[in-house]
Design an enzyme around this catalytic site. Structure first.
Site, PDB file in Angstrom:
ATOM      1  CB  ALA A  15      -0.922   0.003   1.221  1.00  0.00           C
ATOM      2  CG  ASP A  16       2.636   5.069  -1.772  1.00  0.00           C
ATOM      3  OD1 ASP A  16       3.533   5.132  -0.910  1.00  0.00           O
ATOM      4  OD2 ASP A  16       2.395   5.998  -2.571  1.00  0.00           O
ATOM      5  CB  THR A  17      -1.253   6.574   2.322  1.00  0.00           C
ATOM      6  OG1 THR A  17      -1.931   5.327   2.484  1.00  0.00           O
ATOM      7  CG2 THR A  17      -2.208   7.717   2.635  1.00  0.00           C
TER       8      THR A  17
END
Length: 124
Positions: free
Chosen positions: A72-74
């Site tokens: 995941a990447d935010t």
């Protein structure tokens, strides 16, 4: 013959991601991803988050091809620009003050992959 499923792997060491996934999934392993994050604003916010999530998941999946791997990447966007991840508490406080009372966007890209089964889902 009984086959035991392999645990899900979270391709992150983020304490918050570990906490969130722990609320959803009973057990999982945590393995760091060594993939470099891209910083290409021309890709658009959603696509950039998805590509970075994919890079992280694929990096770990190469080492654990028979496991489901979640990357995941935010990113936080203000006025169309991605804000860098704060390096310390002072930067985090300054970022929150900058965002306070202003419309901003938070996007998380997600990639779930099982390399040996050639299955992947990518979304944001």
């Amino acid at each position: 013959m009984l086959v035991t499923p392999r645990p899900l792997i979270l391709a992150s060491q983020s304490p918050r991601r570990v906490e969130l996934l722990g609320e959803i999934v009973g057990s999982f392993d945590v393995k760091p991803s060594y993939a470099a994050e891209l910083e290409d604003p021309s890709m658009g916010a959603r696509r950039l988050c998805e590509v970075n999530a994919q890079r992280k998941a694929f990096n770990v999946a190469e080492r654990y091809p028979d496991h489901w791997v979640l990357g995941a990447d935010t990113l936080v966007f203000l006025d169309g620009q991605a804000l860098a991840k704060p390096a310390d508490l002072g930067e985090a406080r300054a970022m929150l003050e900058r965002l306070s009372g202003r419309v901003h966007e938070v996007i998380t890209g997600v990639c779930l992959i099982h390399q040996s089964a050639a299955k992947a889902a990518i979304f944001s």
